[in-house]
Each structure stands twice: as structure tokens, then as C-alpha cells.
Design an enzyme around this catalytic site. Sequence first.
Site, PDB file in Angstrom:
ATOM      1  N   HIS A 268       0.837  -1.191   0.000  1.00  0.00           N
ATOM      2  CA  HIS A 268       0.000   0.000   0.000  1.00  0.00           C
ATOM      3  C   HIS A 268       0.882   1.255   0.000  1.00  0.00           C
ATOM      4  O   HIS A 268       2.085   1.191   0.278  1.00  0.00           O
ATOM      5  CB  HIS A 268      -0.934  -0.024   1.207  1.00  0.00           C
TER       6      HIS A 268
ATOM      7  N   GLU B 136       1.208   3.756   1.983  1.00  0.00           N
ATOM      8  CA  GLU B 136       1.873   4.098   3.242  1.00  0.00           C
ATOM      9  C   GLU B 136       3.204   3.361   3.373  1.00  0.00           C
ATOM     10  O   GLU B 136       4.188   3.907   3.871  1.00  0.00           O
ATOM     11  CB  GLU B 136       0.975   3.720   4.438  1.00  0.00           C
TER      12      GLU B 136
ATOM     13  N   CYS C  23      -1.553  -1.653   7.321  1.00  0.00           N
ATOM     14  CA  CYS C  23      -0.692  -0.452   7.355  1.00  0.00           C
ATOM     15  C   CYS C  23      -0.726   0.190   8.737  1.00  0.00           C
ATOM     16  O   CYS C  23       0.238   0.851   9.134  1.00  0.00           O
ATOM     17  CB  CYS C  23      -1.156   0.555   6.318  1.00  0.00           C
TER      18      CYS C  23
ATOM     19  N   ALA D 162     -20.849  11.990 -27.479  1.00  0.00           N
ATOM     20  CA  ALA D 162     -20.646  13.293 -28.108  1.00  0.00           C
ATOM     21  C   ALA D 162     -21.834  13.520 -29.017  1.00  0.00           C
ATOM     22  O   ALA D 162     -22.252  12.619 -29.750  1.00  0.00           O
ATOM     23  CB  ALA D 162     -19.363  13.280 -28.921  1.00  0.00           C
TER      24      ALA D 162
ATOM     25  N   TRP E 156     -16.143  11.445 -35.866  1.00  0.00           N
ATOM     26  CA  TRP E 156     -15.870  12.270 -34.689  1.00  0.00           C
ATOM     27  C   TRP E 156     -16.641  13.578 -34.815  1.00  0.00           C
ATOM     28  O   TRP E 156     -16.452  14.321 -35.775  1.00  0.00           O
ATOM     29  CB  TRP E 156     -14.370  12.557 -34.576  1.00  0.00           C
TER      30      TRP E 156
ATOM     31  N   THR F 248     -22.298  -0.621 -32.761  1.00  0.00           N
ATOM     32  CA  THR F 248     -21.160   0.311 -32.816  1.00  0.00           C
ATOM     33  C   THR F 248     -19.990  -0.346 -33.548  1.00  0.00           C
ATOM     34  O   THR F 248     -19.290   0.300 -34.325  1.00  0.00           O
ATOM     35  CB  THR F 248     -20.750   0.743 -31.375  1.00  0.00           C
TER      36      THR F 248
ATOM     37  N   THR G  77     -29.597   2.843 -27.998  1.00  0.00           N
ATOM     38  CA  THR G  77     -30.462   1.781 -27.468  1.00  0.00           C
ATOM     39  C   THR G  77     -29.830   1.141 -26.237  1.00  0.00           C
ATOM     40  O   THR G  77     -30.474   0.994 -25.190  1.00  0.00           O
ATOM     41  CB  THR G  77     -30.710   0.710 -28.564  1.00  0.00           C
TER      42      THR G  77
ATOM     43  N   ALA H 222     -27.450   2.458 -24.442  1.00  0.00           N
ATOM     44  CA  ALA H 222     -27.298   3.494 -23.401  1.00  0.00           C
ATOM     45  C   ALA H 222     -28.586   3.609 -22.576  1.00  0.00           C
ATOM     46  O   ALA H 222     -28.539   3.716 -21.344  1.00  0.00           O
ATOM     47  CB  ALA H 222     -26.953   4.833 -24.028  1.00  0.00           C
TER      48      ALA H 222
ATOM     49  N   SER I  66     -30.839   1.232 -22.076  1.00  0.00           N
ATOM     50  CA  SER I  66     -30.950   0.055 -21.188  1.00  0.00           C
ATOM     51  C   SER I  66     -29.990   0.191 -20.009  1.00  0.00           C
ATOM     52  O   SER I  66     -30.336  -0.158 -18.880  1.00  0.00           O
ATOM     53  CB  SER I  66     -30.585  -1.236 -21.909  1.00  0.00           C
TER      54      SER I  66
END
EC number: 3.5.4.26
Length: 384
Positions: free
Chosen positions: A73, A75, A107, A177, A193, A219, A315, A317, A319
Amino acid sequence: MENSPLDAQIDSDQMLSASFLGTPLDRAMMQRCIELARRALGRTAPNPLVGAVIVKDGQIIGEGFHPGAGNPHAEVFALREAGDLAVGATIYVNLEPCNHYGRTPPCSEALVAAGVAKVVVGMVDPDPRVSGGGIARLQQAGIEVVVGVEEEACRQLNEAFIHRILYQRPFGILKYAMTLDGKIATTTGHSAWITSPDARHIVHQLRAACDAVIVGGNTVRLDNPKLTSHQTYTHNPLRVVMSRNLDLPTDAYLWETTDAPTLVLTEANSSPYFQQMLLKKNVEVVELTPLTPTKVMEYLYQRNLLSVLWECGGTLAASAIAQAAVQKVLAFIAPKIVGGKTAPSPVGDLGLAMMTDAITLERVTWRPVGSDCMLEGYLPPLPR
Ligand SMILES: Nc1nc(O)c(N)c(N[C@@H]2O[C@H](COP(=O)(O)O)[C@@H](O)[C@H]2O)n1
Ligand SMILES: [Zn+2]
């Protein structure tokens, strides 16, 4: 009293916010912890991002960050650097020191053994194995403990870790976007884009900070994305494709490029031929039936992921939002207009009848990014 060398480095902005918990030096050191912790962005899952700084007589004598699960870790790295000088020193750490035997020993015991005089903590660890126990152990040993310095920034840094612990699910971010008139493609379905190179740069950084990026089959068919974080960033997320029937192109970048691992999630009885082809190209295939965002998040939780980025079409997104697989939305809005009644928008049908049913984001912020506007906000928290 004369200022220490570190006090002198703290700028006047921080001085102005002196009403927050801790001294300006405390807050500057906690910000340094956050900066150190961020060096491991995208690499610590399922562990949190943690940085630690040890200060004595106004000088930093040790620093460290947690590089990832299975490693010591933060620390411990800071204590190693400080060596014997840690006796009587103050350690700053953005998350409560642990108090349990996990992959590594506690720690809290290392700090007691090192003889530190004071521990300044950003936030209490929500992990039930710690959850105040580390602080209590330090106090029992006579160490002064201050909790809550730069707490908001510390919580923001580890929002995915906190969500994972509280809900036993990865933290979901929906990124999209769109044009000023709310479209992600033209009526003919053509998309490219939409935003400026500055916005793309932020998306690449975001991918580097996440454990996985998820898209749907559509996609892959329409955009043939690479989903990597760009060559200059060393971490690439796991690329996840959700496709019920594997009706996908055989030569997609996702299986032709090896810059990042790819996982295809499908339903039982989908094309065995396509599955074989993917396996030959070293693409992992897992069957989850029914293939829903809920099932996917459940599965990715079991795989120890902290954060996932939804870069899917409308679609999927919709769900993902409806099934509480999204906690945060990051939208880039470009000053462009494409028009068209049937041009797709970033979120499909949510089945809402009334405007009053609209999901209202919370903690919303926005800023200009290149020629675009970047808006960030959180979906209302789920009941636990
Ligand atoms: N304070 C603190 N510093 C770090 O560097 C950490 N990684 C943690 N993590 C806490 O401990 C749990 C993981 O323990 P193991 O790495 O398996 O030993 C993690 O869930 C946090 O509660 N804390
Ligand atoms: Zn620890």
C-alpha cells in the site's frame, strides 16, 4: 513561528480557503497525495487510488502510491523512503490506513511500528474490513489522527472504489458526443468524430483511467472503433463488446489489433463458428444469458473491475441507464447542427411519458473544451 520550507510553497489561493479542515500545509500535502495516487489511474482495480506523504520539520521525507492490487500500500512505500526519519513525523494519506490482513498486512501496524506521531487522513475507508478500524488502532497506540482533510477531493478521486464497495458493482460512466441539436449521427446513420481534437484527447485520458470500455454490436458494425487510450498513454482498458447473436464483421479492429485485450459477451447458442474465429484471434468469449447491462455489470464486478465506460449507441445506453449500470454522464456538445427527425440521439427510448419523469442529473458541472462544451453530472444515487 517561522514558516517551514513547505509552507512557503503553498500559494495564496489555498490560503484563501483556510476555513476548510486542516491547515494550508495539511491541504497542500493531501493534494500531493492525490497527485501521487493518480499515477496508478486505471491500474489498481479492485483496489483504491492511494498516495501518501511523510513530512518532518517542514520537509517531505517520504512519498509513495499504491501501484495496484497485490502490491504494498501507499503508506508502506512512503515509510520505506522515510526510513528511521519516520519517528515523530506526520503522514498524510488520502484514504484511512487499512487494519486488516488482505493481500498485504495492515498499514496501521506498520505506522505504529515506525513511530509516526500524527496521521492525517482524507476520508474513512468504506471497505467493511477497515471502516474506522484503522483510525481506532492508531489512536489506541497514542497517535494523533486528523480525518477529513480535502475530503471532497479524496472522495471524488475514489468515486469508483466507493461505489464498488457500497453497491457491489463497478462504477458506470456513460460518455457520448452529440451535436447542438442532440444528434450522434445523420439521418443516413453516418457518424464520425463530432467533437474537437481537445475533446478526443479527454476521451483518450478517460479510457486510460477506466478498467473497461463497453460497446454494442451496432457500434462495431457502424464505427469499427479501436477503443484504445492512444499510444502515449500506457494503460488501455479491457474492450468489451455486447452482442447477443454475434452478427459482427470478421475483420473488426477490435479483433485485428492487439493493443488491448478484447472480451466479447454473447448469449448461449450464438454462432459457434464466430466464437471459434474469435478464440483463434485471442479474443475472450463469455456467454451471459440474458445479455443485459445488469448481468454484464454483475459479471464485471466478479472480475474485480472498478470502473466501466459505456461508449455505446442510444439503445444500449437507454438500457444501461434504466438498469442502473450508469452512475455518471459525460457529454460533449459540439456547436454543430445536422437536423433530421430520424437522426439518432445519444439515449434511446426510456419509456418516459411525461417531461416531469425526466431523469435530472445532480452535481452538474460544465466547461469549454476546444470548441465544444463538456458537461458532467451524476444520476440520482440508488437506494442501497
Ligand atoms: N490506506 C490504503 N492505502 C492503500 O494503498 C490501499 N491500497 C488501501 N486499500 C484498502 O485495503 C483493501 C485492499 O487490501 P489488500 O491490498 O488486498 O491488502 C482495499 O479494499 C482498501 O480497503 N488502503
Ligand atoms: Zn494498507
